[in-house]
Design a protein around this motif. Structure first.
Motif, mmCIF file in Angstrom:
data_model
loop_
_atom_site.group_PDB
_atom_site.id
_atom_site.type_symbol
_atom_site.label_atom_id
_atom_site.label_comp_id
_atom_site.label_asym_id
_atom_site.label_seq_id
_atom_site.Cartn_x
_atom_site.Cartn_y
_atom_site.Cartn_z
ATOM 1 N N ASN A 9 22.402 -10.403 2.847
ATOM 2 C CA ASN A 9 21.478 -10.184 1.721
ATOM 3 C C ASN A 9 20.031 -10.330 2.310
ATOM 4 N N HIS A 10 19.780 -11.244 3.237
ATOM 5 C CA HIS A 10 18.360 -10.963 3.876
ATOM 6 C C HIS A 10 18.281 -9.817 4.509
ATOM 7 N N TYR A 11 19.027 -9.266 5.242
ATOM 8 C CA TYR A 11 18.826 -7.860 6.087
ATOM 9 C C TYR A 11 18.627 -6.869 5.110
ATOM 10 N N VAL A 12 19.326 -6.906 3.886
ATOM 11 C CA VAL A 12 19.045 -5.828 2.813
ATOM 12 C C VAL A 12 17.748 -5.990 2.224
ATOM 13 N N ARG A 13 17.277 -7.142 1.889
ATOM 14 C CA ARG A 13 15.872 -7.628 1.278
ATOM 15 C C ARG A 13 14.957 -7.013 2.309
ATOM 16 N N TYR A 14 14.918 -7.211 3.648
ATOM 17 C CA TYR A 14 13.858 -7.095 4.527
ATOM 18 C C TYR A 14 13.730 -5.539 4.539
ATOM 19 N N TYR A 15 14.637 -4.841 4.665
ATOM 20 C CA TYR A 15 14.743 -3.509 5.103
ATOM 21 C C TYR A 15 14.951 -2.545 3.903
ATOM 22 N N ARG A 16 15.187 -2.698 2.621
ATOM 23 C CA ARG A 16 15.291 -1.858 1.338
ATOM 24 C C ARG A 16 13.708 -1.504 1.332
ATOM 25 N N ASN A 17 13.532 -0.096 0.849
ATOM 26 C CA ASN A 17 12.312 0.391 0.217
ATOM 27 C C ASN A 17 11.325 0.274 1.696
ATOM 28 N N THR A 18 12.037 0.593 2.672
ATOM 29 C CA THR A 18 11.152 0.744 4.058
ATOM 30 C C THR A 18 11.354 2.314 4.447
ATOM 31 N N LEU A 53 0.936 -1.234 0.051
ATOM 32 C CA LEU A 53 -0.004 -0.108 -0.051
ATOM 33 C C LEU A 53 0.774 1.218 0.028
ATOM 34 N N ALA A 54 2.007 1.237 0.605
ATOM 35 C CA ALA A 54 3.036 2.284 0.604
ATOM 36 C C ALA A 54 4.286 2.145 0.007
ATOM 37 N N ASP A 55 4.386 1.524 -1.247
ATOM 38 C CA ASP A 55 5.248 0.989 -2.045
ATOM 39 C C ASP A 55 6.374 2.282 -2.295
ATOM 40 N N ASN A 56 5.886 3.633 -2.606
ATOM 41 C CA ASN A 56 6.785 4.800 -2.700
ATOM 42 C C ASN A 56 6.089 6.059 -2.163
ATOM 43 N N ASP A 57 6.873 7.033 -2.361
ATOM 44 C CA ASP A 57 6.274 8.316 -1.607
ATOM 45 C C ASP A 57 4.974 8.737 -2.100
ATOM 46 N N LYS A 58 4.492 8.606 -3.111
ATOM 47 C CA LYS A 58 3.371 8.917 -3.762
ATOM 48 C C LYS A 58 2.097 7.996 -2.926
ATOM 49 N N ALA A 59 2.554 6.905 -3.002
ATOM 50 C CA ALA A 59 1.443 5.970 -2.300
ATOM 51 C C ALA A 59 1.424 6.043 -0.645
#
Length: 517
Positions: free
Chosen positions: A487-496, A375-381
């Motif tokens: 890699n797990h850590y990055v996938r989890y927190y990227r785009n948050t 629902l909040a994938d980017n700043d616009k959302a």
């Protein structure tokens, strides 16, 4: 490209033939009806993008026809065309959701303007917005490269947010991608600016902006000293662009008497920035004066449980200990509803302060819940989700109450947040703080070119957790990641959405004084 198809219903349609020919030459397809019944049948059978409707037709009147059209297709725009300038008819038509209202005799250009406004407005706005941004892109880049003061950066950030909001409506992703690149470049330069200027600000530089501890003395206390009542709302973790979305929803209730940007202290995290705001003191001074009411990052206790006490002390220092005031922190819906029910008991207070925690909860939920990530994938959302929450929230009811009771409102926040994308590695001891945008501890290993280092916390009025404690801050859209399970850590927190570091979004935050209409 298929022509825009329009229905024109008028019992004197033959007299309008020159207008119809004019519109057909402009590329529009015009169907006609001489009464409401025929118009309704045609709408049932065909797809029209617009209806011109005469108000004064025999049989089924224009207003009656309008009601039936909305039952068939509530989304079709209807333009009422009438000889009457009666206010009653205008009000009925507007109440029935007409799209436009034209008084006969109409000229062809009036019709053309109405058509373009209702059928091509979005396309024309998109084209104009994209063209205007393209024209301003170079000037923005020049302004960013020349920025030397906090006032320069406030202007740049406001311009970027203005374009961010404008391009929300533009379908061509090219311009959105261009703006995102420009925002990244702005934050890169802003990081360098803060690294150079933040310590001089803390030493009393005349170039310093209003910082968190100075907010209430500069923006709230003068009203109280002048004998004015003020309802103060602190929305935790509210960015400037989110404020602009909320502002548009408040336009019918309030006039924005003033809007300013102030600067959150570092770390741009609730424990530091909001405690500093309420206490009127930098974090190290809070810990020195009130050691039993400051908890370091590595301690278990709730970090913001003494805001009411800090505010009371702050009021006393500025000679306002005598005023009648209240404080409430809202982080649960049930408490919010009870608070709304009891608002009448607060009307006679000189000052009411409400801390509203939902936006911060939302940003953390994006990290932890897949549905919020979508629902909040980017700043616009993220802005859209903030708006949807706000208009249905108890907070909106609180503000409506203030407007109804003619209570001025000071609305602000403690810090903003940024969508993080780029991991940077850090290694430290077990006691290292968990925040993704800043770290405090000892024996940390990192690339010094990627961070803002505070080796002596005393120079930055930051509390020490031990003799060798120092702080590092991430800038731009970076976030700290540990090499273990990287890699797990990055996938989890990227785009948050995270806060605590150095960016326009986290540091340059709004304070607005609202007067009821």
């Amino acid at each position: 490209m298929e022509s825009t198809r329009i229905l024109w219903a008028d019992d004197e349609i033959d007299l309008l033939k020159p207008h119809i020919i004019f519109l057909e030459k402009k590329g529009y397809r015009i169907d006609t009806a001489t009464n409401g019944r025929d118009a309704l049948d045609m709408i049932q059978e065909n797809h029209y993008e617009l209806v011109f409707l005469d108000e004064n037709m025999p049989g089924l009147t224009g207003l009656d026809t309008l009601v039936q059209i909305k039952k068939i297709n509530r989304n079709i725009p209807v333009v009422m065309v009438t000889k009457s300038e009666e206010e009653r008819i205008m009000e009925e038509a507007i109440g029935s959701q007409i799209a436009d209202y034209l008084i006969k005799p109409v000229n062809p250009n009036q019709l053309l303007l109405s058509i373009k406004k209702l059928t091509e407005q979005r396309k024309l706005i998109n084209e104009k917005t994209a063209t205007d941004y393209q024209a301003e892109f170079r000037q923005l880049a020049i302004d960013m490269s020349m920025a030397a003061t906090i006032e320069d950066w406030v202007k740049i950030y406001k311009d970027l947010v203005r374009w961010d909001l404008s391009l929300d409506h533009v379908e061509n992703s090219t311009y959105r991608d261009l703006l995102e690149t420009q925002k990244k470049e702005a934050n890169s330069l802003f990081f360098k600016f803060i690294s150079k200027n933040y310590q001089p600000w803390l030493k009393g530089s005349e170039a310093a902006p209003t910082l968190s501890p100075q907010l209430f003395p500069r923006e709230l206390f003068p009203f109280l000293k002048a004998g004015k009542k003020v309802f103060t709302i602190v929305i935790d973790n509210l960015r400037y662009d989110q404020w602009k979305v909320i502002e548009s929803e408040l336009a019918q209730l309030f006039v924005v008497e003033s809007e300013k940007i102030f600067c959150s202290i570092l770390p741009t995290a609730t424990q530091y920035a909001r405690n500093a705001m309420f206490a009127g003191l930098m974090p190290a001074e809070i810990k020195r004066r009130y050691p039993d009411k400051w908890f370091d990052d590595d301690e278990e206790e709730t970090k913001n449980q003494f805001e009411e006490f800090f505010l009371e002390e702050n009021l006393k220092r500025y000679g306002l200990g005598h005023i009648k005031w209240s404080y409430a922190k809202i982080s649960q819906l049930t408490f919010a509803r009870k608070f709304v029910e009891n608002l009448k008991t607060l009307v006679d207070n000189d000052l009411n302060v409400v801390v509203y925690n939902f936006v911060d909860i939302l940003s953390h939920a994006k990290t932890e819940m897949d549905v919020i990530k979508e629902l909040a994938d980017n700043d616009k959302a993220y802005r859209s989700l903030t708006r949807t929450w706000f208009i249905h929230s108890p907070l909106f009811e609180i503000l409506r109450f203030c407007a109804d009771r003619k209570l001025p409102v000071l609305l602000t926040t403690d810090h903003g947040t940024i969508n993080v994308q780029n991991p940077i590695k850090i290694v430290g001891e077990r006691e290292l703080t968990t925040n993704l945008r800043y770290k405090a501890g000892r024996n940390m290993s990192y690339n010094p070119k990627e961070v803002f280092e505070v080796k002596n916390p005393d120079d930055y009025h930051l509390p020490r957790m031990g003799v060798n404690t120092h702080y590092v801050f991430a800038g731009k859209d970076d976030f700290f990641a540990y090499p273990n399970n990287y890699n797990h850590y990055v996938r989890y927190y990227r785009n948050t959405y995270q806060h605590g570091g150095i960016s326009l979004e986290e540091m340059l935050i709004p304070v607005a004084y609202l007067l009821p209409r």
